[in-house]
Design an enzyme around this catalytic site. Structure first.
Site, PDB file in Angstrom:
ATOM      1  N   ILE A  32       0.835  -1.201   0.000  1.00 24.35           N
ATOM      2  CA  ILE A  32       0.000   0.000   0.000  1.00 24.35           C
ATOM      3  C   ILE A  32       0.872   1.254   0.000  1.00 24.35           C
ATOM      4  CG2 ILE A  32      -1.763   1.286   1.258  1.00 24.35           C
ATOM      5  CD1 ILE A  32      -2.797  -1.413   2.301  1.00 24.35           C
ATOM      6  N   TYR A  57      -2.991  -8.183  16.423  1.00 22.66           N
ATOM      7  CA  TYR A  57      -2.851  -7.227  15.323  1.00 22.66           C
ATOM      8  C   TYR A  57      -3.867  -6.100  15.454  1.00 22.66           C
ATOM      9  CZ  TYR A  57      -3.502  -5.174  10.712  1.00 22.66           C
ATOM     10  OH  TYR A  57      -3.659  -4.289   9.677  1.00 22.66           O
ATOM     11  N   ASN A  59      -9.804  -4.954   2.740  1.00 19.91           N
ATOM     12  CA  ASN A  59      -8.984  -5.728   1.809  1.00 19.91           C
ATOM     13  C   ASN A  59      -8.511  -4.870   0.650  1.00 19.91           C
ATOM     14  OD1 ASN A  59     -11.067  -7.551   3.189  1.00 19.91           O
ATOM     15  ND2 ASN A  59      -9.581  -9.030   2.442  1.00 19.91           N
TER      16      ASN A  59
END
Length: 322
Positions: free
Chosen positions: A11, A139, A168
């Site tokens: 990303i 996480y 996602n």
């Protein structure tokens, strides 16, 4: 100049490719999971570690940083369960080191890449920013901890920040230069495309008896370039004074089932998948879809690329590296 921490990752590198069109950019990355070749050559690259104060001092002391965009997190849910120390050290403690150096150099603008894992297993079809945050793994917990830290820093030190929670990320850059390349790969779309390229024997679908239209889990997929543009819009909202502290979901508001994703991959590629049904995985909610109404109203952002465009871009990328 904008500092992108973790700008060599999936990303982060897509964000950098868009950001350099209008900004001077410096990337800090230790290349533990990222790739230097993914960083746009118009950006300055510094190899260094988020948790190393000396590395951060070198960057802040050398460049006129006016904002920080933070993508440098470990993000595998399963790994976080078996090795929580790694996640709390990198995702939380190292972020504190970054914030400490930012405060020293009077850098007050911060964009944080967060996650829908902060919501845990929601009991609503469409998740809004007001939904309860009850993460079920280290996480998600580590990301929520940082969100809480940012709120405290905003109150105490006048930090200005935007938190972006998303599900996602998928797809690849229109330039064809960068795409999704994890090791190991855990995301559905690249796994399907790897199979259709002959790199995997089959695709396992974990449960087809959920309370969804086709029985498979529904997830929110968003093109990585749409994500990048959302981060840039958030950055601009800080720099122009529109935002001081905000949290936004990034999603398409629809969601696609596992079967729909497989079907679309077959349509885009013209190839047939070998699909094997498997047992449900523990902790998999039937549906995880985000409302993006708040970010659309505040920043004018919405996802522009549908599932077919997401997969077509990913397919072009995977074919180019085969």
């Amino acid at each position: 100049m904008i500092l992108v921490v973790g700008g060599a990752g999936y990303i982060g590198s897509h964000l950098v490719e868009e950001l350099v069109k209008t900004n001077e950019v410096v990337v800090l990355d230790n290349l533990s999971t990222g790739h230097q070749r993914a960083i746009d050559t118009r950006a300055v690259f510094v190899k260094g570690d988020l948790g190393n104060e000396a590395d951060l001092e070198a960057v802040f002391g050398s460049y006129p940083i006016k904002a920080v965009m933070h993508f440098a997190a470990n993000s595998l849910v399963g790994e976080s369960v078996v090795d929580p120390l790694k996640y709390y050290e990198n995702n939380v403690a190292s972020t504190l080191t970054l914030l400490k150096v930012m405060m020293k150099y009077d850098v007050k603008n911060f964009i944080f890449s967060s996650t829908a894992a902060t919501y845990g297993i929601p009991d609503v079809d469409i998740i809004s920013e007001d939904s309860p945050t009850v993460p079920i793994n280290p996480y998600g917990q580590s990301k929520l901890m940082v969100e809480n830290i940012l709120a405290d820093f905003a109150h105490a030190y006048d930090l200005r920040y935007v938190v972006l929670r998303y599900f996602n990320a998928a797809g690849a850059s229109a330039s064809g230069r960068i795409g999704e390349m994890h090791d190991p790969e855990t995301h559905l779309i690249p796994i399907i495309l790897q199979h259709l390229l002959g790199q995997r024997e089959q695709i396992s679908v974990f449960g087809d008896d959920y309370e969804t239209p086709d029985g498979t889990c529904i997830r929110d997929y968003i093109h990585v370039t749409d994500l990048a543009n959302a981060h840039i819009a958030a950055l601009e909202s800080l720099l122009n004074g529109q935002n001081k502290a905000a949290t936004y979901n990034l999603g398409n508001g629809l969601g696609y089932s596992v079967k729909e994703v497989i079907d679309m991959c077959e349509k885009v590629t013209g190839r047939k998948a070998n699909v094997v049904m498997a047992d449900r995985r523990a902790g998999d909610p039937a549906r995880l879809v985000a409302s993006a109404d708040k970010v659309h109203e505040a920043l004018g952002w919405k996802a522009e690329r549908d599932l077919e465009k997401i997969i077509a871009s990913a397919w072009a990328w995977h074919q180019s590296i085969e």
